[in-house]
Write an enzyme that holds these catalytic residues in place. Structure first.
Site, PDB file in Angstrom:
ATOM      1  N   SER A 170       0.729  -1.259   0.128  1.00 35.03           N
ATOM      2  CA  SER A 170       0.051  -0.098   0.011  1.00 35.03           C
ATOM      3  C   SER A 170       0.867   1.115  -0.005  1.00 35.03           C
ATOM      4  CB  SER A 170      -0.895  -0.001   1.252  1.00 35.03           C
ATOM      5  OG  SER A 170      -0.208  -0.080   2.429  1.00 35.03           O
ATOM      6  N   CYS A 171       2.131   1.128   0.126  1.00 37.89           N
ATOM      7  CA  CYS A 171       2.885   2.386   0.204  1.00 37.89           C
ATOM      8  C   CYS A 171       3.100   3.201  -1.022  1.00 37.89           C
ATOM      9  CB  CYS A 171       4.330   2.060   0.880  1.00 37.89           C
ATOM     10  SG  CYS A 171       5.628   1.626  -0.194  1.00 37.89           S
TER      11      CYS A 171
END
Length: 273
Positions: A112-113
Site C-alpha cells: 500500500s505504500c
C-alpha cells in the site's frame, strides 16, 4: 467442489452469527512477495520487492519500472521475461543501466505504500514523459455514475474475497476496456499501466481511470505518467493528489457513487448529459 481462482486461497474459519458458531470455508486474497529484477549485460539487479497478489506479474513489473521513471516509453520489454516463484526478471532494453537513484526506497515496498519517500512534487514533474492531453476529454454524469458498478461486476477476486483493490480503464462513454486487481492499490494500477505499456499503447489519452479506493498521491502520479486525463475514485483524494491533478491538467473526482460525486480539479470535463 472447490473452485480454483487465481489470487485467492481457501481458509477454514469459525463463523459467529447471532450468538451461534459454525465452521465455514472462506476465501481470502493472496498476498505474497514479488522480487522485481532486471538483466543488463549479463548482470542481474534487484530493483524492488513488493507485496502483491499473484497474477499479471510481468505487467506489474513493467508498470512499476515505467511509473517509477526508470523505463522510458516505447521500449520492448517482457518478451524475454523469466518468471519463477515470486520473482520476475526482465531484460533491460537500454544500453545504459537504469538510474536506481530515481527510486527513493530501501528496496522494499508494502502492498500500500506506493511512492513512499518522495518528498517533492518536482521529482514527479521531471519524470512525466508525455505532454498534457491536448484535447478536452469529457464524461457525461450518467455514464460516470455507472462506472463503480461496472468495475465491481468484473471483479471476480473482490466478489470471492472482499479484500482486493482494482483499477479499471474506461472509455468516456463508460465501456470497460481493461482492469487489474491486487491487494495493493498501486500494484493494481501498475498492472493496468504495464498491460498497455507492453502493447505500446501509451499515452492513455481519452480514457477514464477508476480507482476502487481512495485517490492517493502515488496513484495520481502513476496516472500522470500514463497520460490519463480523467481519474475517478470511490474514496477520498489526498491534498497532494489534488495538487498534482490540478498541476497536470487531470480531472479528479472522488466519493463516486450512484448518488453523485465531488469534482476537485478541472470540472470542465464533466458534462450534465
Amino acid at each position: 467442489m472447490a473452485i480454483f481462482l487465481t489470487g485467492s486461497r481457501e481458509k477454514s474459519v469459525r463463523k459467529f452469527t447471532d450468538g451461534t458458531a459454525r465452521n465455514f470455508t472462506d476465501r481470502v486474497a493472496e498476498e505474497e512477495p514479488l522480487e522485481i529484477r532486471i538483466e543488463h549485460r549479463g548482470r542481474s539487479h534487484v530493483i524492488a520487492v513488493t507485496m502483491r497478489t499473484p497474477g499479471a506479474d510481468v505487467d506489474l513489473a513493467t508498470g512499476f519500472l515505467f511509473t517509477e521513471g526508470l523505463l522510458p516509453p516505447g521500449q520492448a520489454v517482457g518478451g524475454g521475461a523469466r518468471e519463477q516463484a515470486n520473482r520476475v526478471s526482465l531484460s533491460w532494453p537500454l544500453a545504459a543501466p537504469p538510474d536506481l537513484r530515481r527510486i527513493e526506497r530501501n528496496g522494499y515496498t508494502s502492498s500500500s505504500c506506493g511512492v513512499c519517500g518522495k518528498t517533492s512534487l518536482d521529482l514527479v514533474f521531471q519524470a512525466i514523459p508525455f505532454p498534457q492531453h491536448p484535447g478536452r476529454t469529457s464524461v457525461a454524469i450518467p455514464d460516470l455514475l455507472t462506472l463503480p458498478d461496472r468495475l465491481r461486476q468484473a471483479q471476480q477476486l473482490f466478489a470471492a474475497t472482499g479484500g482486493i483493490h482494482a483499477a479499471g480503464l474506461f472509455t468516456p462513454a463508460g465501456q470497460l476496456l481493461h482492469f487489474a486487481e491486487d491487494v495493493g492499490r498501486h500494484n493494481a494500477l501498475d498492472k493496468l499501466i504495464g498491460h498497455y505499456y507492453r502493447r505500446d499503447e501509451l499515452p492513455l489519452y481519452d480514457r477514464v481511470l477508476l480507482l476502487s479506493g481512495r485517490a492517493s498521491f502515488e496513484l495520481l502520479q502513476k496516472a500522470a505518467m500514463a497520460g490519463i486525463p480523467f481519474v475517478a475514485s470511490v474514496g477520498a483524494p489526498s491534498s497532494l493528489a489534488v495538487e498534482l491533478a490540478e498541476d497536470q491538467g487531470i480531472t479528479l473526482c472522488g466519493f463516486l457513487c450512484p448518488d453523485g460525486f465531488n469534482c476537485y480539479t478541472h470540472p470542465e470535463r464533466v458534462r450534465p448529459s
